[in-house]
Design an enzyme around this catalytic site. Structure first.
Site, mmCIF file in Angstrom:
data_model
loop_
_atom_site.group_PDB
_atom_site.id
_atom_site.type_symbol
_atom_site.label_atom_id
_atom_site.label_comp_id
_atom_site.label_asym_id
_atom_site.label_seq_id
_atom_site.Cartn_x
_atom_site.Cartn_y
_atom_site.Cartn_z
ATOM 1 N N GLY A 35 0.922 -1.156 -0.041
ATOM 2 C CA GLY A 35 -0.042 -0.092 -0.019
ATOM 3 C C GLY A 35 0.895 1.288 -0.082
ATOM 4 O O GLY A 35 1.068 1.797 1.018
ATOM 5 N N SER B 122 1.475 3.979 -3.473
ATOM 6 C CA SER B 122 0.797 4.812 -4.113
ATOM 7 C C SER B 122 -0.700 5.320 -3.571
ATOM 8 O O SER B 122 -1.618 4.607 -3.210
ATOM 9 C CB SER B 122 0.705 4.695 -5.568
ATOM 10 O OG SER B 122 1.842 4.391 -5.942
ATOM 11 N N GLU C 141 12.098 -3.384 -4.232
ATOM 12 C CA GLU C 141 11.182 -3.464 -5.212
ATOM 13 C C GLU C 141 11.920 -3.280 -6.691
ATOM 14 O O GLU C 141 11.558 -3.675 -7.493
ATOM 15 C CB GLU C 141 10.510 -2.413 -4.925
ATOM 16 C CG GLU C 141 9.160 -2.417 -5.870
ATOM 17 C CD GLU C 141 8.035 -1.702 -5.571
ATOM 18 O OE1 GLU C 141 7.848 -0.597 -4.720
ATOM 19 O OE2 GLU C 141 7.040 -1.564 -6.539
ATOM 20 N N GLU D 131 11.957 7.990 -15.048
ATOM 21 C CA GLU D 131 12.482 9.354 -14.935
ATOM 22 C C GLU D 131 12.853 9.727 -13.494
ATOM 23 O O GLU D 131 13.702 10.273 -13.211
ATOM 24 C CB GLU D 131 11.528 10.217 -15.307
ATOM 25 C CG GLU D 131 11.098 10.344 -17.136
ATOM 26 C CD GLU D 131 10.573 9.054 -17.456
ATOM 27 O OE1 GLU D 131 9.901 8.569 -16.523
ATOM 28 O OE2 GLU D 131 10.781 8.724 -18.764
#
Lengths: 372, 394
Positions: free
Chosen positions: B132, B134, B249, B378
């Protein structure tokens, strides 16, 4: 084996970097170039390489060398990439030393201590056409009297204009064969070729050159068996030099990004340049990993070492090519000047890319090895 | 024979005996992925067996300590295991956010009780975790999360919404970033908490993606009770845990550049296009692009290996995870573009048996998220510029 340098290898790297920074900074190359030095390199420096043990890094201790491995040779080759130093290291200490150590007769191996001492310059003559294509060697070796008669034309013979002996690959009836040839033999013509990077090679023409049977290195027809491991080693070391050169060009560029101001800001603050720099950093990191892996694979005698060297040469070639292009572009006008250093890196990388097969050559090799 | 050689021999023998035939060879489709969890679904009985056997040995998390259910292997032994698994083309025994993300964070920040409680069930694939992170207003700017946790003494009451929660509808537990101090600067008021997805007040709504699948969900928290013992790390310092976990991640997503490889591209291309008289793929331009990709993929695999070795030797900056994430996810997108080109018309099918339900096209579309999830390319480039290159103002 972890894909990092051991403590001893890191010490060797520091020693090589330190030695070259002291004795052969970039001005050393500029001076040789601008003075149109007849040798195109410093023989004193080469003897210094001997004293430091660098020239004999791969040569067995019994023949006066350090008896170390491919990783150690690669470490020195990388330092040479950072400093751009002209040196017989690739032609003599890597390619020739490897061939003679593996296949030389007792008499032929007498060259090894002299290479290790930085006294002798040897060179390998394999390339013929404009591109590296060792499978298409056309130089001929015909039986003649006790020995052979050699005919052919060789190119990109590294520092061949000052070589004390040449290792020539020619096609005999039995297959590719290597010959140790004295360049003063009748019929051998050596033409110095000054290259774009101010390093030197030679074009060597062999016209009815008569050599004795004992000029053969290893077995008649056994040339490929000797050449292949030497080529793999040379390619992995060339990848090291490319990585060193690319890395150094990148370092110079980063410094510029941190200090050059335009529009009242450091140009390194601009995200357009930050992202390109970050991408380049990543490409160089891949090149470094692939190169070290190839060198380690060679030392471990792994079956895939030859292919690993191709991956390294292709990847390092492309990454270094990007590094020097970005270096010139990000420096703007100053990057185009002869007085500034990044152009020297661009030139050197171009030559190194051509040496022992370019990225296309090695990518093609990978495709074939995977069966497509 | 060195210890490592002995380990290789033993490992090879064990795998020969214990790796079921159904899990050898490339995955036919996503359905072959073994996710585990309370409601685990397995493509074949062999897949279930494979998880059970590998989990019992701790080899789903080979380098974790044995006391927490892991394999207890050294880095070098783990490499041997990985190469032996590659050799027999074994599919992964467990795909797990618990193994890839939460576990490393718990090992670094968790209490002894938390490690003992959560890690073994992660290794065995018994509990499936989701992330959990974003929120609708906090994507690339993750530290702006608004989901709030109110202190009620021995527990918190959590309210808010998460988005892009991978497999939230199938997960058993969630590791979650919540705001515990709304007054503090945004990075300093966040805490990292764990809770059961069955807790009252948790709802999920799958989001249909361009692939036609719904790997991501919107997740809603409506007065959800979270026990204080399930706080990981220090209160209001959850950002440290979050970043540490993100590095893992990112390495995981980057690794898709390698594990996503599946069946060699050139095999597909040779089947659809054919070979010339010399055995070369009879489409020189595509052949060149595939070969270039394979050079990059080989170099990338080695860069991953080197990064792991550098981390182990404490020679690595944590931000190298961003480098791997950036390159690996872009590489995977390239690979799938070429996979579509190699498949040609065959790869356009969207349903039916022949195409495994449009697997090629759906997988291709799925990879487009690789360079978005876990921080966009980016953002990774920003991190490299700032932390690895020390560029000004980055």
């Amino acid at each position: 084996m972890p894909l990092i340098l051991t403590e001893e290898q890191t010490m060797l790297q520091d020693a090589a970097d330190g030695f070259l920074a002291e004795h052969a900074p970039l001005d050393h190359l500029r001076k040789l170039r601008d003075d149109r030095d007849p040798d195109g390199l410093s023989r004193d420096l080469w003897r210094g390489f001997g004293e430091m043990g660098f020239a004999g890094v791969l040569i067995p201790e019994a023949h006066g060398g350090l008896g170390l491995g491919a990783v150690e040779a690669g470490v020195i080759a990388e330092s040479l990439g950072r400093s751009l130093t002209p040196s017989p290291f690739m032609g003599s200490a890597i390619l020739s030393a490897k061939v003679l150590s593996d296949g030389g007769s007792e008499v032929q191996q007498a060259w090894l201590p002299r290479i290790a001492a930085g006294e002798a310059v040897l060179s390998l003559a394999i390339d013929e056409g404009a591109k590296h294509a060792p499978s298409r060697i056309t130089a001929r070796a015909e039986r003649s009297g006790n020995g052979f008669r050699l005919n052919g034309a060789k190119a990109l013979v590294l520092d061949g204009h000052i070589a004390d002996a040449l290792i020539v690959a020619a096609r005999a009836e039995e297959g590719i064969t290597l010959f140790l040839v004295d360049p003063k033999t009748d019929g051998v013509a050596v033409e110095r070729t000054v290259m774009v990077d101010a390093h030197n090679a030679a074009r060597v023409t062999l016209t009815d050159v008569e050599v004795d049977a004992d000029a053969v290195i290893g077995a008649v027809g056994g040339g490929e068996a000797l050449l292949n491991p030497a080529l793999a080693l040379g390619r992995a070391c060339a990848a090291s030099t490319l990585t060193g050169a690319g890395d150094q060009a990148f370092k110079i560029t980063l410094e510029y990004l941190r200090t050059r101001k335009q529009f009242g800001r450091l140009i390194g603050e601009f995200q357009a340049l930050q992202h390109r720099a970050a991408h380049l950093y990543t490409e160089l990191a891949l090149a470094r990993a692939a190169t070290l892996a190839a060198l380690q694979a060679i030392d471990a005698g792994r079956d895939d070492a030859d292919l690993a060297a191709s991956v390294a040469k292709a990847k390092a070639g492309r990454a270094a090519e990007l590094a020097v292009q970005e270096a010139v572009q990000m420096h703007g006008g100053v990057g185009m000047t002869d007085a500034f250093d990044v152009g020297l890196y661009m030139k050197r990388v171009r030559v190194l890319n051509e040496l022992l097969g370019d990225a296309q050559f090695h990518t093609e090799r990978l495709a074939r090895s995977q069966g497509f | 024979m060195t210890d490592l050689d002995a380990f290789r021999t033993e490992t090879r023998a064990w795998l020969e005996e214990n790796c079921p035939p159904e899990v050898r060879g490339p995955m036919a489709s996503e359905a072959d992925t073994i996710w585990g969890g309370r409601d685990a679904v397995f493509a074949t009985p062999g897949h279930r067996l494979w998880l059970e056997r590998m989990g019992a040995r701790g080899w789903t998390a080979p380098e974790w300590p044995r006391e927490y259910g892991g394999g207890g292997l050294s880095r070098e032994e783990a490499k041997v295991l990985a190469s032996e698994l590659r050799r027999i083309k074994a599919q992964p025994a467990l795909a797990s956010f618990g193994v890839w993300m939460l576990g490393p964070a718990l090992l670094a920040f968790g209490t002894e009780e938390q490690k003992k409680r959560f890690l073994p069930e992660i290794v065995r694939g018994e509990i499936r975790w989701c992330q959990g992170y974003s929120e609708p207003g906090a994507g690339s700017d993750l530290a702006s999360i608004q989901t709030k946790a109110e202190d009620r003494g021995d527990h918190w009451i959590v309210n808010g919404q998460k988005i892009w929660t991978s497999y939230a509808d199938k997960a058993d537990w969630i590791f979650c970033l919540v705001r515990t101090d709304p007054e503090a600067p945004k990075h300093l008021g966040i805490s990292f908490v764990l809770f059961d997805m069955k807790t009252p007040g948790v709802t999920t709504r799958p989001i249909t993606l361009i692939s036609g699948k719904s790997p991501f969900c919107e997740t809603f928290f409506d007065d959800v009770r979270v026990e204080k013992e399930n706080l990981v790390g220090t209160l209001n310092r959850g950002w440290d845990v979050a970043k540490y976990l993100l590095a893992h991640e990112r390495t995981m997503i980057g690794a898709m550049g390698e594990v996503g490889a599946g069946r060699p591209l050139h095999q597909t291309a040779l089947e659809t296009i054919g070979a010339d008289a010399e055995g070369r793929l009879d489409d020189p331009m595509l052949r060149a692009r595939i070969a270039e990709l394979e050079i990059d993929a080989a170099a990338f695999r080695l860069a991953m290996e080197r990064a792991g070795d550098q981390m182990k030797a404490k020679q690595a900056h944590p931000a190298i995870a961003s480098m791997l994430k950036y390159y690996g996810s872009e590489l995977n997108k390239r690979r799938h573009e070429l996979r579509m080109a190699a498949g040609g018309i065959d790869a356009l099918e969207w349903e039916g048996e022949r195409s495994h339900g449009g697997a090629a096209a759906r997988d291709w579309l799925r990879t487009k998220a690789n360079s978005i999830e876990g921080g966009t390319s980016e953002i990774q480039l920003n991190i490299i510029a700032k932390h690895l290159l020390q560029l000004p103002g980055a």
